[in-house]
Write a protein that holds these residues in place. Structure first.
Motif, PDB file in Angstrom:
ATOM      1  N   PRO A  12       0.840  -1.219   0.000  1.00 29.36           N
ATOM      2  CA  PRO A  12       0.000   0.000   0.000  1.00 29.36           C
ATOM      3  C   PRO A  12       0.866   1.256   0.000  1.00 29.36           C
ATOM      4  O   PRO A  12       1.888   1.327   0.706  1.00 29.36           O
ATOM      5  N   GLY A  13       0.447   2.221  -0.804  1.00 26.54           N
ATOM      6  CA  GLY A  13       1.222   3.442  -0.955  1.00 26.54           C
ATOM      7  C   GLY A  13       2.249   3.379  -2.065  1.00 26.54           C
ATOM      8  O   GLY A  13       2.844   4.410  -2.420  1.00 26.54           O
ATOM      9  N   GLY A  14       2.461   2.214  -2.615  1.00 22.72           N
ATOM     10  CA  GLY A  14       3.446   2.042  -3.670  1.00 22.72           C
ATOM     11  C   GLY A  14       2.915   2.413  -5.042  1.00 22.72           C
ATOM     12  O   GLY A  14       1.783   2.883  -5.188  1.00 22.72           O
ATOM     13  N   SER A  15       3.755   2.170  -6.048  1.00 30.36           N
ATOM     14  CA  SER A  15       3.435   2.541  -7.427  1.00 30.36           C
ATOM     15  C   SER A  15       3.707   1.382  -8.368  1.00 30.36           C
ATOM     16  O   SER A  15       4.587   0.541  -8.110  1.00 30.36           O
ATOM     17  N   LEU A  16       2.972   1.366  -9.445  1.00 30.40           N
ATOM     18  CA  LEU A  16       3.197   0.441 -10.547  1.00 30.40           C
ATOM     19  C   LEU A  16       2.873   1.164 -11.848  1.00 30.40           C
ATOM     20  O   LEU A  16       2.033   2.078 -11.857  1.00 30.40           O
ATOM     21  N   ARG A  17       3.500   0.711 -12.917  1.00 28.31           N
ATOM     22  CA  ARG A  17       3.190   1.249 -14.240  1.00 28.31           C
ATOM     23  C   ARG A  17       2.814   0.098 -15.163  1.00 28.31           C
ATOM     24  O   ARG A  17       3.627  -0.810 -15.383  1.00 28.31           O
ATOM     25  N   ALA A  47      -9.690   4.293 -16.642  1.00 27.41           N
ATOM     26  CA  ALA A  47      -9.231   5.513 -17.294  1.00 27.41           C
ATOM     27  C   ALA A  47      -9.301   5.324 -18.803  1.00 27.41           C
ATOM     28  O   ALA A  47      -9.176   4.205 -19.297  1.00 27.41           O
ATOM     29  N   VAL A  48      -9.517   6.443 -19.497  1.00 26.09           N
ATOM     30  CA  VAL A  48      -9.557   6.420 -20.957  1.00 26.09           C
ATOM     31  C   VAL A  48      -8.717   7.583 -21.485  1.00 26.09           C
ATOM     32  O   VAL A  48      -8.586   8.617 -20.822  1.00 26.09           O
ATOM     33  N   VAL A  49      -8.185   7.389 -22.683  1.00 28.66           N
ATOM     34  CA  VAL A  49      -7.443   8.459 -23.352  1.00 28.66           C
ATOM     35  C   VAL A  49      -7.820   8.444 -24.824  1.00 28.66           C
ATOM     36  O   VAL A  49      -7.881   7.393 -25.458  1.00 28.66           O
ATOM     37  N   THR A  50      -8.099   9.630 -25.370  1.00 28.40           N
ATOM     38  CA  THR A  50      -8.475   9.737 -26.767  1.00 28.40           C
ATOM     39  C   THR A  50      -7.228   9.795 -27.648  1.00 28.40           C
ATOM     40  O   THR A  50      -6.098   9.927 -27.164  1.00 28.40           O
ATOM     41  N   ARG A  51      -7.483   9.726 -28.944  1.00 29.21           N
ATOM     42  CA  ARG A  51      -6.378   9.797 -29.906  1.00 29.21           C
ATOM     43  C   ARG A  51      -5.553  11.070 -29.708  1.00 29.21           C
ATOM     44  O   ARG A  51      -4.342  11.081 -29.933  1.00 29.21           O
ATOM     45  N   TYR A  52      -6.239  12.154 -29.292  1.00 29.41           N
ATOM     46  CA  TYR A  52      -5.572  13.453 -29.186  1.00 29.41           C
ATOM     47  C   TYR A  52      -5.123  13.776 -27.762  1.00 29.41           C
ATOM     48  O   TYR A  52      -4.712  14.904 -27.488  1.00 29.41           O
ATOM     49  N   GLY A  53      -5.234  12.798 -26.862  1.00 34.14           N
ATOM     50  CA  GLY A  53      -4.682  12.981 -25.525  1.00 34.14           C
ATOM     51  C   GLY A  53      -5.663  13.399 -24.452  1.00 34.14           C
ATOM     52  O   GLY A  53      -5.264  13.604 -23.300  1.00 34.14           O
ATOM     53  N   GLY A  54      -6.908  13.553 -24.794  1.00 35.01           N
ATOM     54  CA  GLY A  54      -7.910  13.843 -23.780  1.00 35.01           C
ATOM     55  C   GLY A  54      -8.096  12.650 -22.859  1.00 35.01           C
ATOM     56  O   GLY A  54      -8.067  11.505 -23.314  1.00 35.01           O
ATOM     57  N   THR A  55      -8.254  12.909 -21.581  1.00 34.43           N
ATOM     58  CA  THR A  55      -8.318  11.815 -20.616  1.00 34.43           C
ATOM     59  C   THR A  55      -9.558  11.897 -19.728  1.00 34.43           C
ATOM     60  O   THR A  55     -10.149  12.958 -19.550  1.00 34.43           O
ATOM     61  N   GLY A  56      -9.905  10.758 -19.162  1.00 29.60           N
ATOM     62  CA  GLY A  56     -10.992  10.678 -18.190  1.00 29.60           C
ATOM     63  C   GLY A  56     -10.691   9.576 -17.203  1.00 29.60           C
ATOM     64  O   GLY A  56     -10.025   8.585 -17.558  1.00 29.60           O
ATOM     65  N   TYR A  57     -11.132   9.752 -15.972  1.00 22.88           N
ATOM     66  CA  TYR A  57     -10.806   8.808 -14.899  1.00 22.88           C
ATOM     67  C   TYR A  57     -12.030   8.471 -14.064  1.00 22.88           C
ATOM     68  O   TYR A  57     -12.929   9.299 -13.879  1.00 22.88           O
ATOM     69  N   ALA A  58     -12.023   7.271 -13.525  1.00 22.35           N
ATOM     70  CA  ALA A  58     -13.008   6.918 -12.514  1.00 22.35           C
ATOM     71  C   ALA A  58     -12.733   7.753 -11.270  1.00 22.35           C
ATOM     72  O   ALA A  58     -11.577   8.090 -10.967  1.00 22.35           O
ATOM     73  N   ASP A  59     -13.790   8.081 -10.545  1.00 24.07           N
ATOM     74  CA  ASP A  59     -13.636   8.949  -9.375  1.00 24.07           C
ATOM     75  C   ASP A  59     -12.672   8.363  -8.351  1.00 24.07           C
ATOM     76  O   ASP A  59     -11.926   9.098  -7.694  1.00 24.07           O
ATOM     77  N   ASN A  60     -12.667   7.046  -8.220  1.00 23.84           N
ATOM     78  CA  ASN A  60     -11.870   6.446  -7.152  1.00 23.84           C
ATOM     79  C   ASN A  60     -10.384   6.322  -7.502  1.00 23.84           C
ATOM     80  O   ASN A  60      -9.602   5.831  -6.677  1.00 23.84           O
ATOM     81  N   VAL A  61      -9.980   6.788  -8.688  1.00 21.67           N
ATOM     82  CA  VAL A  61      -8.553   6.780  -9.016  1.00 21.67           C
ATOM     83  C   VAL A  61      -8.042   8.174  -9.378  1.00 21.67           C
ATOM     84  O   VAL A  61      -6.837   8.349  -9.590  1.00 21.67           O
ATOM     85  N   PHE A  65      -3.947   7.946 -10.409  1.00 27.02           N
ATOM     86  CA  PHE A  65      -3.593   7.239 -11.635  1.00 27.02           C
ATOM     87  C   PHE A  65      -3.473   8.237 -12.786  1.00 27.02           C
ATOM     88  O   PHE A  65      -4.214   9.232 -12.844  1.00 27.02           O
ATOM     89  N   THR A  66      -2.578   7.925 -13.710  1.00 28.48           N
ATOM     90  CA  THR A  66      -2.417   8.742 -14.909  1.00 28.48           C
ATOM     91  C   THR A  66      -2.346   7.831 -16.127  1.00 28.48           C
ATOM     92  O   THR A  66      -1.494   6.931 -16.175  1.00 28.48           O
ATOM     93  N   LYS A  73       4.032   4.398 -31.155  1.00 27.40           N
ATOM     94  CA  LYS A  73       4.365   3.028 -30.734  1.00 27.40           C
ATOM     95  C   LYS A  73       3.124   2.187 -30.486  1.00 27.40           C
ATOM     96  O   LYS A  73       3.241   1.016 -30.126  1.00 27.40           O
ATOM     97  N   ASN A  74       1.945   2.787 -30.636  1.00 28.31           N
ATOM     98  CA  ASN A  74       0.685   2.090 -30.350  1.00 28.31           C
ATOM     99  C   ASN A  74       0.667   1.527 -28.931  1.00 28.31           C
ATOM    100  O   ASN A  74       0.268   0.381 -28.695  1.00 28.31           O
ATOM    101  N   MET A  75       1.110   2.348 -28.008  1.00 27.40           N
ATOM    102  CA  MET A  75       1.191   1.946 -26.609  1.00 27.40           C
ATOM    103  C   MET A  75       0.242   2.792 -25.770  1.00 27.40           C
ATOM    104  O   MET A  75       0.025   3.967 -26.049  1.00 27.40           O
ATOM    105  N   VAL A  76      -0.283   2.190 -24.715  1.00 24.59           N
ATOM    106  CA  VAL A  76      -1.028   2.919 -23.693  1.00 24.59           C
ATOM    107  C   VAL A  76      -0.457   2.507 -22.351  1.00 24.59           C
ATOM    108  O   VAL A  76      -0.100   1.341 -22.147  1.00 24.59           O
ATOM    109  N   TYR A  77      -0.371   3.483 -21.453  1.00 24.68           N
ATOM    110  CA  TYR A  77       0.243   3.264 -20.146  1.00 24.68           C
ATOM    111  C   TYR A  77      -0.737   3.669 -19.042  1.00 24.68           C
ATOM    112  O   TYR A  77      -1.611   4.516 -19.245  1.00 24.68           O
ATOM    113  N   LEU A  78      -0.550   3.078 -17.880  1.00 26.50           N
ATOM    114  CA  LEU A  78      -1.300   3.493 -16.703  1.00 26.50           C
ATOM    115  C   LEU A  78      -0.319   3.576 -15.544  1.00 26.50           C
ATOM    116  O   LEU A  78       0.170   2.548 -15.054  1.00 26.50           O
ATOM    117  N   GLN A  79       0.002   4.800 -15.148  1.00 23.69           N
ATOM    118  CA  GLN A  79       0.847   5.018 -13.984  1.00 23.69           C
ATOM    119  C   GLN A  79      -0.043   5.058 -12.754  1.00 23.69           C
ATOM    120  O   GLN A  79      -0.947   5.884 -12.663  1.00 23.69           O
TER     121      GLN A  79
END
Length: 113
Positions: A12-17, A47-61, A65-66, A73-79
């Protein structure tokens, strides 16, 4: 095809990507998303991200989370920072492309001391 990685055990309190790479027909990828499913619960959007970088998050994150993407590179990340035990779940990436949803295999995130 989607390949997710980066899950594991964290205190708890840690990070993952988390990372997810799309391969195959990737020229029309629009939305890229992360979902999660905890034991005994329904799958939920994180969380969601659009082609142009717009983002949205669930309230509890929100604030912890980012989501980001690298279109070249056709990559998506979740920090994920300040992880809590209730964040424990299997995390899935999803892309919306050419009118269809494509799901990756899940990666397990366990938050426990």
């Amino acid at each position: 095809q989607l390949q997710a990685s980066g899950g594991g055990l964290v205190q708890p309190g840690g990070s993952l990507r988390l990372s997810c790479q799309a391969s195959g027909s990737t020229s029309n990828i629009d939305l890229m998303s992360w979902y999660r499913q905890a034991p005994g619960r329904q799958r939920e959007v994180v969380a969601v991200v659009t082609r142009y970088g717009g983002t949205g998050y669930a309230d509890n994150v929100k604030g912890r989370f980012t989501i980001s993407r690298d279109n070249a590179k056709n990559m998506v990340y979740l920090q994920m920072n300040s992880l809590k035990p209730e964040d424990t779940a299997v995390y899935y990436c999803k892309v919306f492309s050419s009118g269809y949803d494509y799901w990756g295999q899940g990666t397990l995130v366990t938050v426990s001391s």
